[in-house]
Design a protein around this motif. Sequence first.
Motif, short mmCIF file in Angstrom:
data_model
loop_
_atom_site.label_atom_id
_atom_site.label_comp_id
_atom_site.label_asym_id
_atom_site.label_seq_id
_atom_site.Cartn_x
_atom_site.Cartn_y
_atom_site.Cartn_z
N UNK A 1 0.81 -1.20 0.00
CA UNK A 1 0.00 0.00 0.00
C UNK A 1 0.85 1.26 0.00
N UNK A 2 0.17 2.41 -0.13
CA UNK A 2 0.89 3.69 -0.20
C UNK A 2 0.30 4.68 0.79
N UNK A 3 1.13 5.62 1.20
CA UNK A 3 0.65 6.73 2.02
C UNK A 3 1.02 8.01 1.29
N UNK A 4 0.02 8.87 1.05
CA UNK A 4 0.25 10.11 0.31
C UNK A 4 -0.03 11.30 1.20
N UNK A 5 0.84 12.32 1.12
CA UNK A 5 0.58 13.55 1.85
C UNK A 5 0.58 14.67 0.83
N UNK A 6 -0.54 15.34 0.69
CA UNK A 6 -0.68 16.44 -0.26
C UNK A 6 -0.23 16.01 -1.65
N UNK A 7 -0.56 14.79 -2.01
CA UNK A 7 -0.23 14.30 -3.35
C UNK A 7 1.13 13.66 -3.47
N UNK A 8 2.00 13.80 -2.45
CA UNK A 8 3.34 13.20 -2.55
C UNK A 8 3.36 11.87 -1.83
N UNK A 9 4.05 10.91 -2.45
CA UNK A 9 4.17 9.60 -1.83
C UNK A 9 5.20 9.67 -0.70
N UNK A 10 4.77 9.46 0.55
CA UNK A 10 5.70 9.52 1.68
C UNK A 10 5.89 8.13 2.30
N UNK A 11 5.40 7.11 1.63
CA UNK A 11 5.39 5.76 2.21
C UNK A 11 6.73 5.35 2.79
N UNK A 12 7.82 5.66 2.06
CA UNK A 12 9.11 5.13 2.50
C UNK A 12 10.05 6.20 3.03
N UNK A 13 9.51 7.40 3.31
CA UNK A 13 10.36 8.45 3.89
C UNK A 13 10.61 8.12 5.36
N UNK A 14 11.86 8.33 5.84
CA UNK A 14 12.11 8.14 7.28
C UNK A 14 11.42 9.24 8.09
N UNK A 15 11.16 9.00 9.37
CA UNK A 15 10.36 9.94 10.17
C UNK A 15 10.93 11.36 10.18
N UNK A 16 12.28 11.46 10.16
CA UNK A 16 12.84 12.80 10.32
C UNK A 16 12.64 13.69 9.10
N UNK A 17 12.26 13.10 7.95
CA UNK A 17 12.09 13.95 6.77
C UNK A 17 10.62 14.19 6.45
N UNK A 18 9.70 13.68 7.27
CA UNK A 18 8.28 13.90 7.00
C UNK A 18 7.79 15.18 7.66
N UNK A 19 6.98 15.95 6.96
CA UNK A 19 6.44 17.18 7.57
C UNK A 19 5.28 16.85 8.51
N UNK A 20 5.51 15.92 9.39
CA UNK A 20 4.48 15.37 10.28
C UNK A 20 5.13 15.26 11.65
#
Lengths: 382, 296, 259
Positions: free
Chosen positions: A59-78
Motif C-alpha cells: 500500500x501507499x501513504x500520500x501527503x498532499x499528493x506526494x508519496x511519503x510511504x518510505x520516507x524516514x520519520x525525520x524527513x516527513x512534515x508530520x
Amino acid sequence: MPGFLSFENVTKSFGAVRAVDDVSLDIARGEVFSLLGPSGCGKTTLLRLAAGFEMPDSGRILLDGHDITHLPPETRPVNTVFQNYALFPHLSVADNIAFGLRVAGRNKKDIAREVDAMLDLVRLRSEAQRKPAQLSGGQKQRVAIARALVNKPQVLLLDEPLAALDLKLRQHMLAELRAIHEAAGITFIYVTHDQTEAMGLSDRIAVMNAGHIEQLGPPAEIYDRPRSHFVAGFIGDANFLQGTISAISSRSGCEIDVPDFGKVFSAEQMNLPVGTCVEAIIRPEAIQLLQPSPDVSTSTNTCDAVIDDIIPLGTLTRCIVRMNGISLTAELPRKMLPAGVAKGSRVLVRLDSASVLIMPRNDGTPAAGNHCLDDDKSVVIP
Amino acid sequence: MSAAKNIPSRRAEWLLTLPSLGWLAVFFVAPALIVFLLAFKTADATGGVSAGWTLDNLRALADPQYRPILWRTFWISGTTTLICLVIALPVSFAMARAAPRWRNFLLLLIIIPFWTNFLIRVFAWKTLLQSDGLVSQLLDATRLFDESPTLLYNSGAVLLIMVYTQLPFAILPLYAAAERFDFTLMDAARDLGASGFRAFRSVFIPGISRGLGAAALIVFVATIGMYVVPDIVGGTDSEMIGNKIAQRAQGDRNLPLASALAAALLFCVLLLLILCSSAFRRSEKLDNALKGELQA
Amino acid sequence: MKRSRFPVLVTAAVLLFFYAPIVVLVINSFNASRFGGSWEGFTLKWYEKLWNNDDIWSALWTSLGLATLASLTAMVLGTLAAFALHRFQSRLQKIHLGTLTVPLVMPDILMGISLLLFFVALGVPTGFTTIWIAHVTFCLSYVTMVVLGRLQDFDFTLVDAARDLGAGRWQTLRRVVLPLLAPGIIAGGLLAFTLSIDDFVITFFVQGPGTTTLTLRVYSMMKVSQNMPVINALATILLALTFAVVTLSFKLTRKQTAP
C-alpha cells in the motif's frame, strides 16, 4: 474528494498478526480526524505508519499528493505527540521545544523567537527553564504539543495524548486541544480508545476493529446510526435484542418479532425480506419506563417488566429491567422515573420506535429451515 | 518497539558486536584454549616452551606433591563457601526487612569493603594477627593460653581471611534475592503456626534458593582459584593450587606444568559453571511450568 | 508478632568484622609505633615517608595511566557491546552474552596464567601493553553489564520522538541517547578504573620488567614485611579514594533524573 493525507490499501503485519489490514482512508486538510477503537485494533499502528516509525508491507501513504510511504520519520512534515509525552528528561522545557528547530539547523535568533511564541501559546513561559520531571501531567502534555507544533507540521499526530491524565484534567485539555487546533489550523489525527474524547473533538471518526475500519463518519452519525454490532457496542452503551422480521411497511419501517418481548417496530427502512434474522439495537436513553396501568395499551414496543436493580449515576438513573428471559438497561433522568418505583416494582417498558435500529445478524440471509439460532434458544417462525 | 528495532540490519549488529566479541575471542577464549594445549608441551631451559609433545605434565598432577594440595584446595573452598552462606543468610534477611532508608545505607556499607583493595584487606588482617599484633595482645590478656598461639601462616588464618574477603560476594546475591522475596509468605507461615526459625527455614530459604545457588557458585569459584590469601597469610602446609600455578609460572618458570595445573583448575571451574547454568535453567523451566499450571 | 533479633545481631557482628581491621589499619597509619601493637603517639611521619618514596610515586603514575587507558577502552567496547545485546535478539547475541558473562566468574589466576601463556606462545614480550590488554579484558564485562542495566531503563520512545522532530540517526545518538546514557557509561568507566587500580593477581602474571603498578609495589613491600606503616598510610589514602568513588557511582546509578 482526494484526501490531504491518504492511505491506499495499506497493510502492516507483525509476525502472524495483521495489525492494519488493507486500510484505505482519506483525511481532509485542516480536519480533526479520530481513530477510535479498543487496544490492539490497529489504530496506533496506523498512526506510526503515518509518522514513519513503521513501513507498510503493502500500500501507499500520500501527503498532499506526494508519496511519503518510505520516507524516514525525520524527513516527513508530520509531528507526533506521544502517549507518555516522551519529553527529553535531560533538556529543559525550552530546550525540548527548541529540539526540532536545532536539529534543522535554524539560527539562534529564530529559534528563541519561535520557542517564545510557543511558550506563550501553551502558557508555560514561567516554566521554560524547568526539567520535565518538575512538571505536572498537564504541563508535560502542553510541552509535548508545543514541541511538535513549533516545527509547523502539516499534520499533527496525537497518540492517546490524554490517557495519562485524570478525568478533570482530561476535560480541560480537550478544550485546550480544540483551541490549539483552531489557532494552528492544521490537520490533527487523534488516536484514542475513549469515545467521549473522540466525540468531543473530532470532525470525523474512524472506528477501528481488528485492523480494519468498521465505520467512518461524523460523531453524531456514528452514535445514532452504528452500522455494525461492534460499533454499536463500542460507542456508548446499547441493548441488543434478537428477532425476526415479521412485517415490512415500505413507508414507515418494519416490525420484528422479539421472543420474550413481543412486537418491536422500528422506523428504519430496511431492504430485508420478512423472516430475516435481525438484531434490534436500543440505546439505554431510548427506553421509557411507565407506571403499569390499564390505560396504556400493551401493544407494539411495550412490554411488562420487573425492576431488577436501580443504580443512581448522578443526573441519570440506570435501571435494569427484566421481562421473561431478557433484560434491558435503561438510563433516564430521575424525574422521568415512575413515582415510587423500587427494586421489584412492576413497570411498563416502552421503546422509542424512531430510536430502534435494525441490522441483519451474521450474513443477514434468512436462516435455513426457518430457524433463527439464538445463543441458547431457537425461535420457530410460523 | 523503537524505530531502530524494526530496521533489521545484520551489518549494524556485527559492527556493534565485533569489537567486544573479537576482543574476548582473542584475549579470553584463545588463551583459555592455549592453557589446555600447553599442558601437553615440555618446558625448555630458558623458561619457554619447546616443540615436543608429552603427557608428563598430566601425570605430574597425580604426583604426591600435588594430590594433598588439590584436596586442601577443595576443603578450604568448600568450608569457606559454607561459612559465608551461613553468615550471609541472616544478614541478607535482616537487610531485606530493614526500612528502605536503612537498606541502601547497609548496602553501601557492604559494598565499600567489596570495592576496597584486596591486598589491603588481607594486609590489614596480617597486621592484626602478627605475633605482637592486636589480636595476640587481646588473647594474652585473657590468659587462656600459657604461650601465645601462632595466629598467622596456617590454614586457620587462610580460612578466616578467605571468609573475610568473600563474604560480600555471598551477601550481595543473597540480598538481591531476599529483596524480591515476598515477606507476607513468612507472615502466612507464622499465622499457620510455624515458629520464626521454622518459617525462616521452610519458607525464606527455599524462596531465595536461586540466590543461594548464585552465592555459593561465586564464592566457591573465587576461592578455588585463590592465590593471594594463602600466599600472604598461609604457611607451607596451607598452600592451594593457585600458589602452585604461580610458583610454576613465576618462580621456577615451568610453564607447561603451570599450564597443566591451570588446565585442571579451569576444567573444574567450567564443569561447575555448566552444571550450575543447567540447574538454573531447569529450575527456571520448573518455575514456568508451575506458573503455567497455576494459570490453567 | 515478635521478630527475632538474631539476624540484626549477625548483621551488626558482620559489619564489625568488616570494618574493625580497616579501622585498626587507619589508626595505625597515624601511630608512631613501628609495629602497631600499641599506641605510641600520633604522627604523620609515615605519610611523609610515603610522600618521599619515589618508587611508590612512579608505581602510582603507572597505575593511573594504565587504569585510564584500560577503562576508556573498556568503556568504548562495553558500550558498543551493551547496545548490541539490547538491540538484537539473535543467536550471535546469545554467544556474545555468554562470552561476556564467563569472565565475571573466572578466577583471576586463570585469567592471569592463560594470558601469560598466550603472550609467551605468541612471543609477545610482557610489559605495559600486555597489562593494558589484560585489564581491558577483565573490565569489559563489568562495563557492559552496567551500561546494559542502564539501557534496560532507557525509554526508547525518546528515539522515536527525536527522529519525529527531524533528528537523523547521528543527531539522535549525540543529542538524546548519549547524554541520557552518560551516567551509566561513566559509572561503568569508574568501576573499570577501580578494578584496574585494584588488580593484583592478573597484573602479577602479565607484568614485565620496568612496569610496576601500585599493587605490585605494595605486594613486594608486604612480602618483605618492610615499611609496614607506610603501607598503612597508603592504604588509608586508597580507602578514602575508594569511598569517594563508590559514593559517586552509587549516586550515578541510583538516580534516574537530575533535578
